[in-house]
Design a protein around this motif. Structure first.
Motif, mmCIF file in Angstrom:
data_model
loop_
_atom_site.group_PDB
_atom_site.id
_atom_site.type_symbol
_atom_site.label_atom_id
_atom_site.label_comp_id
_atom_site.label_asym_id
_atom_site.label_seq_id
_atom_site.Cartn_x
_atom_site.Cartn_y
_atom_site.Cartn_z
ATOM 1 N N TYR A 96 45.519 14.384 -3.315
ATOM 2 C CA TYR A 96 44.120 14.794 -3.180
ATOM 3 C C TYR A 96 43.170 13.685 -3.625
ATOM 4 O O TYR A 96 43.494 12.864 -4.473
ATOM 5 C CB TYR A 96 43.833 16.017 -4.072
ATOM 6 C CG TYR A 96 44.534 17.284 -3.683
ATOM 7 C CD1 TYR A 96 43.895 18.254 -2.916
ATOM 8 C CD2 TYR A 96 45.837 17.535 -4.108
ATOM 9 C CE1 TYR A 96 44.532 19.435 -2.578
ATOM 10 C CE2 TYR A 96 46.487 18.710 -3.770
ATOM 11 C CZ TYR A 96 45.825 19.664 -3.002
ATOM 12 O OH TYR A 96 46.471 20.825 -2.674
ATOM 13 N N ALA A 98 40.047 13.049 -5.981
ATOM 14 C CA ALA A 98 39.697 13.706 -7.242
ATOM 15 C C ALA A 98 38.536 12.972 -7.900
ATOM 16 O O ALA A 98 38.310 11.779 -7.661
ATOM 17 C CB ALA A 98 40.901 13.748 -8.180
ATOM 18 N N ASP A 99 37.801 13.705 -8.753
ATOM 19 C CA ASP A 99 36.701 13.081 -9.479
ATOM 20 C C ASP A 99 37.172 12.607 -10.854
ATOM 21 O O ASP A 99 38.341 12.757 -11.217
ATOM 22 C CB ASP A 99 35.510 14.034 -9.597
ATOM 23 C CG ASP A 99 35.833 15.318 -10.358
ATOM 24 O OD1 ASP A 99 36.754 15.310 -11.208
ATOM 25 O OD2 ASP A 99 35.146 16.336 -10.127
ATOM 26 N N LEU A 101 36.766 13.754 -13.722
ATOM 27 C CA LEU A 101 37.205 14.807 -14.632
ATOM 28 C C LEU A 101 38.502 15.461 -14.174
ATOM 29 O O LEU A 101 38.974 16.416 -14.805
ATOM 30 C CB LEU A 101 36.108 15.863 -14.770
ATOM 31 C CG LEU A 101 34.778 15.366 -15.350
ATOM 32 C CD1 LEU A 101 33.758 16.500 -15.390
ATOM 33 C CD2 LEU A 101 34.983 14.776 -16.738
ATOM 34 N N GLY A 102 39.063 14.972 -13.086
ATOM 35 C CA GLY A 102 40.317 15.529 -12.590
ATOM 36 C C GLY A 102 40.158 16.669 -11.604
ATOM 37 O O GLY A 102 41.150 17.258 -11.160
ATOM 38 N N GLY A 103 38.913 16.989 -11.259
ATOM 39 C CA GLY A 103 38.692 18.045 -10.271
ATOM 40 C C GLY A 103 39.149 17.605 -8.895
ATOM 41 O O GLY A 103 38.817 16.511 -8.448
ATOM 42 N N LEU A 104 39.909 18.471 -8.229
ATOM 43 C CA LEU A 104 40.469 18.119 -6.931
ATOM 44 C C LEU A 104 39.456 18.318 -5.813
ATOM 45 O O LEU A 104 38.699 19.286 -5.802
ATOM 46 C CB LEU A 104 41.717 18.955 -6.639
ATOM 47 C CG LEU A 104 42.893 18.810 -7.610
ATOM 48 C CD1 LEU A 104 44.068 19.652 -7.140
ATOM 49 C CD2 LEU A 104 43.305 17.353 -7.771
ATOM 50 N N GLY A 105 39.478 17.377 -4.870
ATOM 51 C CA GLY A 105 38.670 17.490 -3.674
ATOM 52 C C GLY A 105 39.553 17.811 -2.474
ATOM 53 O O GLY A 105 40.479 18.620 -2.561
ATOM 54 N N THR A 140 44.898 11.738 -6.726
ATOM 55 C CA THR A 140 45.756 12.524 -7.621
ATOM 56 C C THR A 140 46.878 13.190 -6.842
ATOM 57 O O THR A 140 46.664 13.681 -5.728
ATOM 58 C CB THR A 140 44.924 13.603 -8.343
ATOM 59 O OG1 THR A 140 43.926 12.967 -9.153
ATOM 60 C CG2 THR A 140 45.796 14.475 -9.240
ATOM 61 N N THR A 152 47.502 20.542 -13.573
ATOM 62 C CA THR A 152 47.129 19.133 -13.731
ATOM 63 C C THR A 152 48.023 18.286 -12.825
ATOM 64 O O THR A 152 49.045 18.756 -12.325
ATOM 65 C CB THR A 152 47.298 18.663 -15.184
ATOM 66 O OG1 THR A 152 48.664 18.826 -15.582
ATOM 67 C CG2 THR A 152 46.405 19.450 -16.120
ATOM 68 N N SER A 155 47.119 10.636 -11.777
ATOM 69 C CA SER A 155 46.110 10.003 -10.929
ATOM 70 C C SER A 155 46.179 8.488 -10.993
ATOM 71 O O SER A 155 46.702 7.913 -11.951
ATOM 72 C CB SER A 155 44.712 10.465 -11.362
ATOM 73 O OG SER A 155 44.599 11.867 -11.327
#
Length: 213
Positions: A96, A98-99, A101-105, A140, A152, A155
């Motif tokens: 994915y 990801a930003d 902060l670990g947020g998936l896009g 990630t 989690t 990355s």
């Protein structure tokens, strides 16, 4: 098996009751809601089957990516990642955007556990010209079982390899009348994308413009 505390009736279409890490009694397969008045309960209710959510905890062992697209703001290349040390219960790996902060896009691609050779790394190709989504700073990889993704992943930071965009044109007309001397205005047509350009530099050159100055 009553779930405490009981919730008083309210003038709403629905209400939410949160339970935290409650261990279901032996043999319980559903949650059931009934209505009550004082000590009397309705003879029937509504129920939902219990599905114990258990995301995977095993992670991929490594991840690497090298950009091969030289255009600013775009990536291309192969994401390579090592398998989890224990793949029991896993069905696939997802790669994915990801930003920080670990947020998936958005999903870039996925590989089933059974793909490739056992024990060998897996690869997901990112096509040349893939535009980096707004806010994405990492790529990630997360594991997945038959219920969901792991909470989690691991990355690699995005390093956008690129060269500055070339000027679109150059014009010059000599206004110095002395032989062997030049003077006049140089007109440079700006590059189409100047987002990664700090300045333009003019050189004396030999041959055509595509040659090194």
């Amino acid at each position: 098996y009553p779930v405490d505390p009981a919730v008083p009736a309210a003038n709403l279409d629905e209400f939410i009751l949160k339970i935290n890490s409650a261990e279901a009694p032996e043999g319980a397969t559903h949650l059931v809601a009934v209505s009550a008045r004082y000590q009397d309960e309705s003879l029937t209710g509504v129920g939902v089957r219990l599905v114990d959510w258990a995301p995977p905890t095993a992670l991929a062992s490594s991840i690497a990516f090298e950009d091969t697209d030289i255009t600013y703001g775009e990536l291309g290349g192969v994401v390579t990642f090592g398998r989890a040390e224990d793949e029991e219960g896993l069905v696939s790996y997802g790669v994915y955007w990801a930003d920080a902060l670990g947020g998936l896009g958005a999903l870039i691609g996925s590989k089933a556990v059974g793909d490739g050779s056992p024990g060998e790394p897996l690869e997901v190709r990112l096509p040349e010209g893939s535009v980096i989504p707004w806010g994405a700073t990492q790529i990630t990889v997360v594991t997945r079982n038959n219920q969901s993704n792991a909470l989690t992943g691991i990355s690699v930071d995005i390093v956008d390899v690129h060269v500055a965009g070339a000027p679109l044109g150059l014009a010059f007309e000599d206004t110095d009348v002395d032989y062997g001397a030049f003077g006049g205005m140089i007109t440079v047509m700006r590059a189409k994308n100047e987002s990664d350009i700090a300045e333009y530099v003019i050189y004396w050159g030999i041959g055509e413009a595509e040659d090194d100055p």
